[in-house]
Design an enzyme around this catalytic site. Structure first.
Site, PDB file in Angstrom:
ATOM      1  N   GLY A 510      32.029   6.686  54.270  1.00  0.00           N
ATOM      2  CA  GLY A 510      31.672   5.646  53.318  1.00  0.00           C
ATOM      3  C   GLY A 510      32.199   5.970  51.937  1.00  0.00           C
ATOM      4  N   GLY A 512      31.486   4.998  47.446  1.00  0.00           N
ATOM      5  CA  GLY A 512      30.692   4.353  46.403  1.00  0.00           C
ATOM      6  C   GLY A 512      31.501   4.254  45.134  1.00  0.00           C
ATOM      7  CD  GLN A 513      30.052   2.465  39.387  1.00  0.00           C
ATOM      8  OE1 GLN A 513      28.888   2.321  39.736  1.00  0.00           O
ATOM      9  NE2 GLN A 513      30.472   2.199  38.167  1.00  0.00           N
ATOM     10  N   GLY A 515      32.722   8.073  44.242  1.00  0.00           N
ATOM     11  CA  GLY A 515      33.320   9.004  45.184  1.00  0.00           C
ATOM     12  C   GLY A 515      33.268   8.508  46.608  1.00  0.00           C
ATOM     13  CB  VAL A 517      30.458  10.247  52.320  1.00  0.00           C
ATOM     14  CG1 VAL A 517      29.823  11.268  53.273  1.00  0.00           C
ATOM     15  CG2 VAL A 517      29.579  10.055  51.098  1.00  0.00           C
ATOM     16  CE  LYS A 548      25.951  12.954  49.632  1.00  0.00           C
ATOM     17  NZ  LYS A 548      24.707  12.846  48.824  1.00  0.00           N
ATOM     18  CG  ASP A 652      18.261   4.119  50.925  1.00  0.00           C
ATOM     19  OD1 ASP A 652      17.671   3.217  51.551  1.00  0.00           O
ATOM     20  OD2 ASP A 652      19.498   4.226  50.879  1.00  0.00           O
TER      21      ASP A 652
END
Length: 796
Positions: A510, A512-513, A515, A517, A548, A652
């Site tokens: 996946g 994100g903004q 970095g 994974v 990460k 989460d």
């Protein structure tokens, strides 16, 4: 939510003057003379005067509000009573009736107060008229408001056989469609909508109804017997051609009274004039062990249609439905006016008080202008961000100081302050605030850097001094008290630098903004790692790890947060929490290397399996026993017990954030948000904050409070996922907006809130644990220690 209206969307039968025109008839609106007032006094039994609202598309309306005119003390006119009429096409008008058949709604008793009235049943309409009612000749002025959401199903009518009466030993159950608003005869109903679309699911015992309804036995269901029909055919008409994915049918299964879920359904599809020759057939698994009512999901295999005809076949003497919903997407891009679901001779006609504009050209031009404007705004934002980032790079001569193993003795002020996106934005007063306003305030807070104040000087992690890290994947890894962060800051990081060349990329999990994974194989990790960590893998084989990676162009705040995240992760040592194994921080890109389990995340793992039983034998699918489900749930509770002992708040918790190893070993992780696979599990507020609202407690959504108690709520939803084998998203029958509306019901606590239903495989003891996790009062929810102990007692 409150529906936004333009002045041109509000019209009226007449007006006393220009200053009392229809456009002034809004709640808390003091322009003009302060309200809409008709030209003449309203007479008893006269319904000539009305205030009309055009919502421009079909909406699901659940609440209305009215107010009189006071005009700063000059006026004193209001409507003591009123009726509502509505229309889906501007031609055929329907009088609203409550569940007892009453049309007149009690209005205002003075010119000041706002009176809100729940519409039971709700209405599905484009046009709504408020019609003042009086018992004597009097002057009347009104201000009104509508609350609801857009009707996204696209369903405009259904035709079916009329429901029947069931004779029971002591009384009869009337299973007719009591709120149907189309044509009704003793044999069939057509050209309307009713109980199958009113948003109310019937109870397990169909002879009982919801407490607030005060109606007769069988009211919530529409039912038929095989003595009258060989099958029940229902035809659904939609506003346009759509791409259908699923149909959900809420069925009763009280087999002790010869009521069962349908044995088979055969669906025919019509996209233009003719029905497709090949129908779709579906047969659910018969269940004679659990009498609970349930949603049956029928896969419609992306058929294109504007109408669907379904034939339901009996599995026993009776078949009872309370709700039918469709999941679809609009197929054609032509902006045609929606169909009414009525016969051709009832198409919209000119109305002297309001005309429906059917000009596609005007709408298309307006859409193109809006798109061009949005593109210009996006380009400006992109250019601004590029300029701002260059300025930051010039101001900062070094993005980050070299990360040393010995940390400074004092903490920075940024660590002592709370950067919570969800500060306590506003204290909810005695008056309930609509969730639409709450969303706006949450959005405003997401743009603010204001920190939460410490109350009474107490460093209580539940309400103040929360340190949130903007993780690599765009979410918060863990929210922890600033006090705990201070204690961590004085300790060395107990992880070592790992050679990058020993990492072999396998796939991207996946992004994100800040970095990405990656799933990687690490060679020689067994020899490299601390002796306290034991791998169940031979030393000559690579270890599966999650990496990460921070982007090299990340800003200074992101890099600082990344290093803080390493500190936190290095201190987490529990068999049910993903461990930080090593780091790569001597050069860019910064990386942290964590465990990864060979069976992937729990959501995907369970969705590939079936419960033990006849269905699994027939399909030859892999199975997971009930005992193993409990074992996995107990491990999650154990891991959360460890986090809560450190005052860490996960924020989460869900099956997507739990990884599965050998022998059903579970470890809690945090990078589910970064995966496109789970983008549908997160609700984006105006493009900024991303929230897993279906797992969040009511106080987290409405008040922005994240505590161990809110993690307990999320655990209850996670346990519900596990017992459903992750085959269904929580609250799948509700839209995101309806989920937020439901949190308002938890706040009001008037017994109208919707709970997740008891899964088929779930015993009462487990469901009681779930319900205890969803208690309104946070202090009444169990601790993770109590949950863990209870789950261990359930296991044999």
């Amino acid at each position: 939510m409150t529906l936004f209206l333009l002045d041109e969307d509000i019209s009226a039968s007449s007006q006393w003057s220009e200053s009392t025109a229809a456009r002034y008839g809004r709640l808390n609106f003091e322009e003009g003379d302060g309200a809409w007032c008709p030209e003449i006094t309203v007479e008893p039994d006269s319904l000539k005067e009305f205030l009309q609202i055009d919502l421009r598309s079909l909406h699901f309306i659940t609440l209305v509000g009215t107010q009189g005119r006071h005009a700063g003390g000059i006026g004193n006119e209001f409507a003591q009573m009123y009726k509502i009429k509505y229309s889906r096409d501007g031609s055929r008008w329907i009088s609203w009736r409550n569940r007892q058949g009453k049309q007149v709604i009690e209005g205002n008793r003075n010119a000041y107060a706002i009176v809100l009235k729940d519409l039971e049943p709700p209405i599905i309409a484009r046009f709504v008229r408020f019609m003042p009612v009086t018992d004597h000749s009097m002057n009347v002025c009104m201000r009104v408001e509508l609350y609801g959401c857009e009707w996204l199903d696209g369903l405009v009518s259904y035709n079916a056989a009329a429901g029947e009466q069931m004779s029971l030993p002591a009384y009869s159950a009337y299973l007719n469609d009591s709120v149907y608003d189309g044509a009704v005869s003793h044999r069939c109903v057509w050209c309307g909508l009713g109980q199958l679309t009113d948003g109310v699911c019937g109870l397990d015992d169909f002879t009982q109804s919801h407490d607030t309804h005060n109606v007769w036995p069988g009211y919530d269901y529409v039912g038929w017997t095989n003595e009258s029909f060989s099958n029940v055919e229902i035809m659904f008409e939609f506003d346009r051609i759509r791409n259908f994915t699923t149909m959900k049918v809420h069925c009763n299964n009280m087999y002790s009274r010869h009521v069962k879920v349908f044995r088979q359904v055969v669906c025919y599809f019509r996209s233009e004039a003719d029905w497709e020759a090949t129908p779709l057939s579906f047969s659910p698994v018969e269940d004679v062990e659990n009498p609970s009512a349930r949603f049956v999901t029928v896969n419609l295999a992306n058929h294109m249609a504007s109408a669907i005809k379904c034939q339901f076949y009996f599995a026993d003497a009776w078949m009872l439905f309370s709700e039918i919903t469709f999941q679809s997407a609009m197929y054609n891009t032509t902006l045609a006016p929606p169909k009414s679901g009525l016969t051709p001779d009832t198409q919209p006609k000119d109305d002297p008080t309001h005309k429906v504009d059917d000009s596609n050209t005007r709408i298309l031009i307006g859409c193109l202008v809006a798109i061009i404007f949005i593109l210009v705004v996006i380009i400006v934002i992109i250019l601004w961000r590029q300029v701002w980032q260059k300025m930051l790079e010039k101001v900062s001569s070094s993005l980050i100081e070299t990360f040393a193993y010995t940390h400074n003795q004092s903490s920075t002020t940024s660590e002592q302050e709370s950067n919570s996106t969800y500060e306590r934005i506003f204290p909810l007063g005695p008056d309930y605030q609509e969730p639409s306003r709450i969303i706006c305030k949450l959005t405003a807070a997401s743009k603010s850097t204001t920190t939460t104040a410490v109350q009474d000087g107490a460093p209580h992690y539940a309400e103040a001094d929360i340190v949130n890290l903007q993780g690599v994947t765009g979410g918060n890894t863990y929210a922890i008290p600033a006090l705990t962060m201070d204690l961590l800051s004085g300790k060395d990081v107990a992880v070592e630098e790992f050679p990058r060349k020993l990492l072999t990329f396998k796939e991207k999990l996946g992004e994100g903004q800040f970095g990405e994974v990656h799933l990687c194989e690490a060679d020689g990790m067994q020899e490299f790692m601390n002796k306290e960590f034991l791998f169940d893998i031979p030393e000559d084989l690579p270890v599966l790890v999650a990496v990460k990676m921070l982007r090299s162009d990340a800003n200074k705040n992101a890099r600082n947060d990344f290093l803080k995240e390493i500190k936190i992760m290095s201190r987490l040592k529990d068999p049910n929490i993903i461990r930080l194994l090593a780091v790569c921080i001597y050069s860019d890109p910064l990386c942290m290397i964590t465990e990864y389990m060979e069976n992937g995340d729990l959501n995907q793992f369970l969705s590939r399996h079936e419960p033990e039983g006849q269905l699994a034998l027939l399909s030859n699918a892999p199975t997971v026993s009930f005992n193993n489900l409990c074992y996995m749930a107990a491990q999650i509770a154990s891991g959360m017990k460890y986090l809560s002992s450190l005052n860490f708040v996960h924020r989460d918790l869900a099956t997507r954030n739990c990884l599965v190893g050998k022998n059903y070993t579970i470890k809690i992780a945090d990078f589910g948000m970064s995966r496109n696979l789970y983008s549908g599990d997160y609700y984006r507020i105006q493009g900024r904050a991303v929230l897993p609202i279906r797992w969040m407690s009511w106080e987290s959504i409405l008040l922005g409070k994240f505590t161990t108690a809110s993690d307990v709520w999320a655990f209850g939803v996670t346990l519900w996922e596990i017992l459903n084998f992750c085959k269904e998203q929580p609250y799948s029958q509700l839209t995101d907006e309806q989920v937020i509306e439901n949190t308002g019901e938890f706040f009001r606590d008037q017994k109208r809130q919707i709970y997740l239903p008891q899964p088929v495989l779930c015993p009462d003891s487990l469901y009681k644990i779930m319900l205890s996790c969803w208690r309104r009062n946070t202090k009444e929810r169990p601790s993770f220690q109590e949950i863990h102990r209870a789950l261990l007692e359930i296991q044999p």
